[in-house]
Design an enzyme around this catalytic site. Structure first.
Site, PDB file in Angstrom:
ATOM      1  N   CYS A  48       0.836  -1.207   0.000  1.00 41.64           N
ATOM      2  CA  CYS A  48       0.000   0.000   0.000  1.00 41.64           C
ATOM      3  C   CYS A  48       0.870   1.255   0.000  1.00 41.64           C
ATOM      4  CB  CYS A  48      -0.915  -0.002   1.221  1.00 41.64           C
ATOM      5  SG  CYS A  48      -2.070   1.370   1.253  1.00 41.64           S
TER       6      CYS A  48
ATOM      7  N   ARG B 111     -12.626   0.152  -4.304  1.00 45.15           N
ATOM      8  CA  ARG B 111     -12.053   0.182  -2.954  1.00 45.15           C
ATOM      9  C   ARG B 111     -11.658   1.602  -2.553  1.00 45.15           C
ATOM     10  NH1 ARG B 111      -7.816  -0.724   0.646  1.00 45.15           N
ATOM     11  NH2 ARG B 111      -8.370  -2.351   2.137  1.00 45.15           N
TER      12      ARG B 111
END
Length: 501
Positions: A320, A419
């Protein structure tokens, strides 16, 4: 003016547990890792409608959670959340395969026609990692069975690669067979009596139903913690988004999904509250987790909105890059500690216990124990599970080492814009994840078993036999960079050896 937190946020790697008193009962065999996963009225003496036998769930990611990994993790006592960045039909089919799976009964994923070549058999075996191929008339998993071919049936150095499968397979007439409805014990008796390694199970028309392997019977016996529903089927979860949930949820419920999670990089939003309200009004018995959040406000918002559990973490995953792209996030340890306190305060005020899940920031096995001690009821793991044989990504050789592909849902490869949806256009503005490799780590059963041994032994060192007891008794210290360095091997030349328990 802006609000400033007075203390910096910290990661799990900046903390250690200080041992507590270990009584004569504090031995690994006495430790229970059973943990609730959905909200319940604890003050009224209720129990959670859904528990796990281990505090581990797999991340809602294309490179992590498909039906194969979901089955493997359910055998160990945890839950996989099948990734939602695919069509509703495909996700529902994955859920259905988990729910229809019977321990020991394997749907063949390596199938060929009799007119295919040995070269094609080898290519298929390398792709699936399985040396046994079912030979059916149409090459499908449930076609009419005509034989079995394994790596023991031919030596490619002594055969022409373009030789037909039919020349080397064990034909149907020479196979030991089981018929649809056979029990696992009955199948095992045939396997031992006939001295075979696998038993094809066929229906009344001769179509292949499943395969039963000699090794799978003992594997089934060695999974006492497997997580089953009231119908003795494996428990499985599914990821959903805030766009198409009214179409996706009923299809997944029909397929048998036990629990959902709203898969979002940031859950403190109108969209998640709306989704929770809509789903619970339409399907009152559906269990839906929400997130992600990193502070007390975010937790209280989702708990009040009806979240069945709340997920913690922004930007802490290994793939991430949300923090460097947007400057949004918080150290995972600090976020877990604050949300854990908020959960406890919410329980004192309402009597409702809302489990929390720490998602991200787990680098070493002991970080799992720290997350639990800091208040998490369970942890969600992506990179950890992506390393195993059962994950859906490809296994490759890079620089002489086996690796598995691993990519973030915010990467261009995943294209999972839902998302990171903020209610605008249906597209990704920029990437918030990377495409990478992780070292291959063998089978999930062995990896999870070793991790949980470390968790259990550490709990004993802290004088705790359950997760709630660990949270009550744990003594946690913030450490300096020098202390972290001191905790590793130093001032010695380390031999390249290891001891496996």
């Amino acid at each position: 003016m802006a609000f400033y937190f007075s203390e910096p946020s910290h990661t799990f790697g900046e903390y250690l547990l200080v041992p507590g008193y270990s009584s004569e009962n504090c031995i690994p065999d006495n430790v229970s890792l059973r943990t609730p996963i959905v909200r319940y009225n604890k003050k009224a003496g209720e129990e959670s409608p859904l528990y796990m036998n281990i505090p581990m769930v797999s991340a809602v990611m294309q490179a992590v959670s498909d039906d194969k990994l979901a089955i493997a993790l359910a055998k160990e006592g945890g839950i996989s959340f099948i990734y939602g960045s695919q069509s509703i039909e495909d996700q529902a089919a994955m859920v259905a395969r988990v729910k229809s799976y019977k321990a020991g009964y394997v749907t063949s994923d390596s199938n060929v026609r009799p007119d295919q070549t040995l070269e094609e058999v080898i290519e298929l075996s390398e792709r699936t990692g399985h040396s046994t191929c079912a030979v059916t008339e149409d090459g499908s998993a449930h076609g009419k069975l005509v034989g079995i071919i394994t790596s023991k049936d031919f030596r490619i150095s002594h055969c022409k690669p373009n030789s037909k499968v039919s020349e080397y397979m064990t034909p149907l007439s020479a196979l030991a067979l089981g018929h649809e409805g056979i029990t696992l014990s009955e199948a095992n008796e045939i396997i031992w009596d006939k001295k075979v390694n696998q038993l094809p199970v066929v229906d009344k028309n001769g179509n292949l139903v499943s395969l039963i392997f000699r090794k799978d019977y003992s594997t089934h016996e060695s999974n006492p913690k497997e997580l089953l529903d009231s119908k003795k089927r494996f428990v499985v979860g599914a990821g959903i988004n805030t766009r198409d949930y009214m179409e996706r949820v009923p299809a997944l419920l029909e397929a048998g999904a036990d629990i959902f999670v709203l898969d979002s990089s940031e859950g403190y939003s109108y969209w998640q509250a709306k989704a929770l309200k809509d789903i619970h009004e339409k399907w009152p018995n559906a269990k839906v987790g929400a997130g992600n959040v990193v502070d007390e406000e975010g937790f209280n918002f989702l708990a009040d909105a009806g979240a069945d559990f709340v997920k913690i973490g922004i930007g802490g995953g290994s793939i991430c890059i949300t923090r460097e792209q947007k400057g949004i996030g918080r150290g995972q340890a600090t976020a877990t500690i604050e949300v854990g306190k908020a959960r406890d305060e919410y329980y004192k005020k309402t009597g409702i216990y809302v489990p929390i899940c720490s998602d991200g920031g787990i680098v070493h096995d002991y970080h799992v124990t720290l997350a639990l001690a800091m208040g998490a009821d369970f942890v969600m793991l992506g990179r950890y599970f992506a390393r195993f044989e059962e994950s859906p990504s490809n296994k490759l050789v890079v620089n002489g080492n086996y690796v598995k592909e691993y990519w973030g849902e915010g990467s261009n490869r995943a294209r999972n814009w839902q998302r990171y949806d903020l209610g605008g256009k249906k597209s990704m503005a920029f990437e918030e994840g990377v495409d990478s490799y992780v070292p291959y780590a063998g089978h999930l059963h062995d990896g999870v078993g070793m991790t949980l041994k470390k968790v259990v032994h550490t709990m004993c060192n802290c004088g705790a036999l359950t997760i709630p007891e660990l949270q009550e008794k744990a003594k946690i210290t913030l450490v300096s960079a020098t202390t972290i360095s001191e905790g590793s091997a130093h001032d010695v030349v380390v031999k390249n050896t290891s001891v496996q328990s």
